[in-house]
Structures are given as structure tokens and as C-alpha cells.
Scaffold this active site. Structure first.
Site, PDB file in Angstrom:
ATOM      1  N   LYS A 125      -0.585  14.247   3.341  1.00  0.00           N
ATOM      2  CA  LYS A 125       0.768  13.702   3.180  1.00  0.00           C
ATOM      3  C   LYS A 125       1.756  14.384   4.144  1.00  0.00           C
ATOM      4  CE  LYS A 125      -0.341  11.194  -0.515  1.00  0.00           C
ATOM      5  NZ  LYS A 125      -1.778  11.518  -0.650  1.00  0.00           N
ATOM      6  N   LYS A 160       5.586   9.734  -4.367  1.00  0.00           N
ATOM      7  CA  LYS A 160       4.170  10.039  -4.556  1.00  0.00           C
ATOM      8  C   LYS A 160       3.939  11.546  -4.573  1.00  0.00           C
ATOM      9  CE  LYS A 160       3.387   8.952   0.358  1.00  0.00           C
ATOM     10  NZ  LYS A 160       2.628   8.071   1.285  1.00  0.00           N
ATOM     11  N   ARG A 210      -5.260   0.910   7.734  1.00  0.00           N
ATOM     12  CA  ARG A 210      -6.041   2.120   8.020  1.00  0.00           C
ATOM     13  C   ARG A 210      -6.599   2.012   9.437  1.00  0.00           C
ATOM     14  NH1 ARG A 210      -8.894   5.776   5.152  1.00  0.00           N
ATOM     15  NH2 ARG A 210      -6.838   6.069   4.195  1.00  0.00           N
ATOM     16  N   ARG A 233       1.058  -1.060  -4.190  1.00  0.00           N
ATOM     17  CA  ARG A 233       0.026  -0.278  -3.508  1.00  0.00           C
ATOM     18  C   ARG A 233      -1.050  -1.174  -2.912  1.00  0.00           C
ATOM     19  NH1 ARG A 233      -1.827   3.083  -8.546  1.00  0.00           N
ATOM     20  NH2 ARG A 233      -1.811   0.923  -9.312  1.00  0.00           N
ATOM     21  N   ASP A 273      -2.732   6.019   8.333  1.00  0.00           N
ATOM     22  CA  ASP A 273      -2.201   4.936   7.509  1.00  0.00           C
ATOM     23  C   ASP A 273      -0.848   4.517   8.069  1.00  0.00           C
ATOM     24  OD1 ASP A 273      -4.413   5.091   5.923  1.00  0.00           O
ATOM     25  OD2 ASP A 273      -3.405   6.044   4.219  1.00  0.00           O
ATOM     26  N   GLU A 281       0.629   8.363   6.413  1.00  0.00           N
ATOM     27  CA  GLU A 281      -0.298   9.434   6.055  1.00  0.00           C
ATOM     28  C   GLU A 281      -1.275   9.662   7.200  1.00  0.00           C
ATOM     29  OE1 GLU A 281      -2.368   9.101   2.327  1.00  0.00           O
ATOM     30  OE2 GLU A 281      -0.561   8.596   1.188  1.00  0.00           O
ATOM     31  N   ASN A 283      -5.112  10.943   7.184  1.00  0.00           N
ATOM     32  CA  ASN A 283      -6.232  11.297   6.309  1.00  0.00           C
ATOM     33  C   ASN A 283      -7.313  12.027   7.096  1.00  0.00           C
ATOM     34  OD1 ASN A 283      -5.671   9.705   3.587  1.00  0.00           O
ATOM     35  ND2 ASN A 283      -5.028   8.414   5.305  1.00  0.00           N
TER      36      ASN A 283
END
Length: 315
Positions: A125, A160, A210, A233, A273, A281, A283
């Protein structure tokens, strides 16, 4: 090559969508040995890092029948040509301990991807804060008053936790939302836990994209995770629908800017993301979506990972 995959327990992996399994299949097809282990099988003993590992053969079966155990052994980490850290979050103290142990293994010659220090240094994050030119308006805080001021200023935000995955505990909050105070209280544990607040991006209707980056190279397709009706979401775990699409110009610009930086830091497999071309984000623990992209386009990011490992082993 002799490859080790540090993953969650094999019976828990979803054979129809797991990217780690896709990489294992790609590696086996190219003649490489596939070993697996779990985090509890990591240990430091006799001056080295060891793994309690299983040599497996992948089959065409589904569910729990997708692999066969060929043998089991206790193997020094540096005896593998590469060790892929693919453990799912939460990023708790046990996860942190695993990165410390794997870093010791690296010091003895093991090749670990993603590199343990890089995983540890890149909160999935918070790492976006290094690249504010690509992100939506973002706040990180635990003070409820500051968070409410952010909500008042923007009017429509996403809240979040910093340690979630799969869309867990993500809330969309409006300025006039009557539940906003209890949501902030719950997420921050009454001001004792830091959370992230971001500007709500209406382009989520086109999907939370993604974008995969392998060894510093941007893959040509993204998986647009489109929310189901009534949802904010797009996460597949939250019922989102995955649609493989070519990258837009804006998405490629962001990915190409970050790719060499992240690769230089030892991040072999990264999942960016993006919503509406804005970075939300980064990841690095166990990026997914390889299976869905391959099924819809024929492009295998899993094969690109194995090809990169072959180049690294040869070099």
C-alpha cells in the site's frame, strides 16, 4: 534448473487460477525440477538456512490432484538455482522473520526472488507514496479528525487498512455517509491503527487493472477486474470479473517509469494496480492474474518468469 517455490500449503492453492502453479507448470514444461516448501519449513541450523522441501511432479488433475510428491528432503537454500518467495499476506511478524532468514540465505549464495529486503521495504500500500505523480489524492493517517477532514475535502473516498489483501475491509465513504464515523473508528481501532484514504476514482467501472512487470519488462496485457453490480471493489476475491485487455497509453507510461526502478531493487515479479491510469498499489508478495490473462489472450507471463530465471541462472 532446480527451483524452489515457497508457497502456502499446496492443498489450499486454487489450481484453476493460482499464478504460482502456472509458473511451476511453465518450469516443468521446460525441463526444470520443481520443489515446494512452506514458511514453517524454513530454519537456521548448522550455520545455514535450510528448507524442508518436496520435489513434486505436476499432473493434469484438478483440485487436490494437480501434483504428486516425488520425494521429500531437507535442502540448503543455496542448493537451488532460484527460490521464489510466493507466500500470501498477511505481512505479519512470521512473514518478516521469513524475509530475515531468506536474506541470510542470500548472503550464502542463494538466489531469492523477489529479494527479501525488497519485499520487506515495499509495503504494497505505502510504496506508491514514492511516486505521487502517478497516484490519486492519498492520505495515510490514524488520526480520525485528519481522515474526516480528507473525506470532507474530497467528498468521495476509499478507506482501506495497510495490511489487507483481496479487497478485505475496503470501504467507499461519501461526505454525507451516516456510517462514516463508525467506519473510521473501526478501521483505525479508535485512532490506534494507521490506514490509507484515497480519492475515489469513478473509472473503477472499467476495472481495477493489474499490470504485470517481469524482470523490469512490462507485460502487454492487464487484467481489468470489474466490480460486480452494487460493488466498489474489483478484486476477484470480492466477486470481480476479470477481463484481459491491452495496456492503455497512460497505464504503459506508469509501468514503464516504475519497471526499471523496481527491477534494480530486486523485484522480479510485480503487480501494479491502476484505476483510470492512476497507481493505487504495488504488489510484491505474490502477484496474481497470470492464469486469467493467459486463458484469454494466450500470452503467458508465467513463461516470461521462467525465461528470466534461466537468464539469471546462466549469468
Amino acid at each position: 534448473m532446480k527451483l524452489a517455490f515457497l508457497v502456502d500449503p499446496l492443498p489450499k492453492l486454487k489450481v484453476t487460477k493460482d499464478s504460482s502453479i502456472a509458473m511451476m507448470r511453465a518450469a516443468q514444461a521446460r525441463g526444470h525440477e520443481i520443489w515446494t516448501c512452506q514458511r514453517e519449513g524454513l530454519c537456521w541450523e548448522e550455520g545455514a538456512v535450510w528448507l524442508s522441501a518436496q520435489l513434486i511432479a505436476l499432473t493434469d488433475g484438478g483440485a487436490g490432484a494437480w501434483y504428486e510428491v516425488v520425494s521429500e528432503a531437507r535442502v540448503r537454500a543455496d542448493q537451488f538455482d532460484a527460490l521464489l518467495m510466493r507466500q500470501d499476506p498477511p505481512f505479519d511478524f512470521e512473514y518478516l522473520t521469513a524475509t530475515w532468514l531468506l536474506e541470510r540465505a542470500e548472503a550464502q549464495g542463494a538466489r531469492v526472488w523477489n529479494r527479501p529486503r525488497a519485499i520487506r521495504d515495499h509495503s504494497e500500500k505505502l510504496s506508491i507514496l514514492e511516486f505521487p505523480q502517478f497516484t490519486p489524492a492519498t492520505m495515510v493517517a490514524r488520526d480520525p479528525e485528519r481522515i474526516h477532514a480528507f473525506i470532507d475535502a474530497l467528498g468521495d473516498v476509499i478507506l482501506k487498512p495497510l495490511d489487507g489483501m483481496g479487497g478485505s475491509q475496503i470501504f467507499r465513504v461519501h461526505r454525507e455517509d451516516h456510517n462514516r464515523y463508525v467506519i473510521v473508528e473501526t478501521l483505525t481501532h479508535h485512532g490506534h491503527r494507521t490506514i490509507m484514504a484515497q480519492e475515489y476514482l469513478p473509472q473503477i467501472r472499467d476495472g481495477d487493472k493489474r499490470v504485470l512487470v517481469i524482470a523490469g519488462q512490462v507485460m502487454p496485457y492487464a487484467l481489468a477486474r470489474i466490480p460486480k453490480p452494487g460493488e466498489t471493489r474489483g478484486n476477484l476475491a470480492a466477486g470481480g470479473r476479470g477481463v484481459a485487455v491491452p495496456l492503455t497509453e497512460a497505464e504503459r507510461e506508469v509501468a514503464e517509469a516504475l519497471a526499471p526502478i523496481l527491477w534494480q531493487r530486486g523485484l522480479l515479479i510485480v503487480g501494479l494496480d491502476l484505476i483510470g491510469g492512476r497507481l493505487t498499489e504495488i504488489n510484491v508478495t505474490s502477484p496474481t492474474c497470470m492464469v486469467e490473462i493467459a486463458a484469454q489472450t494466450g500470452f503467458s507471463a508465467a513463461e516470461r518468469v521462467i525465461e528470466a530465471l534461466e537468464r539469471l541462472a546462466a549469468g
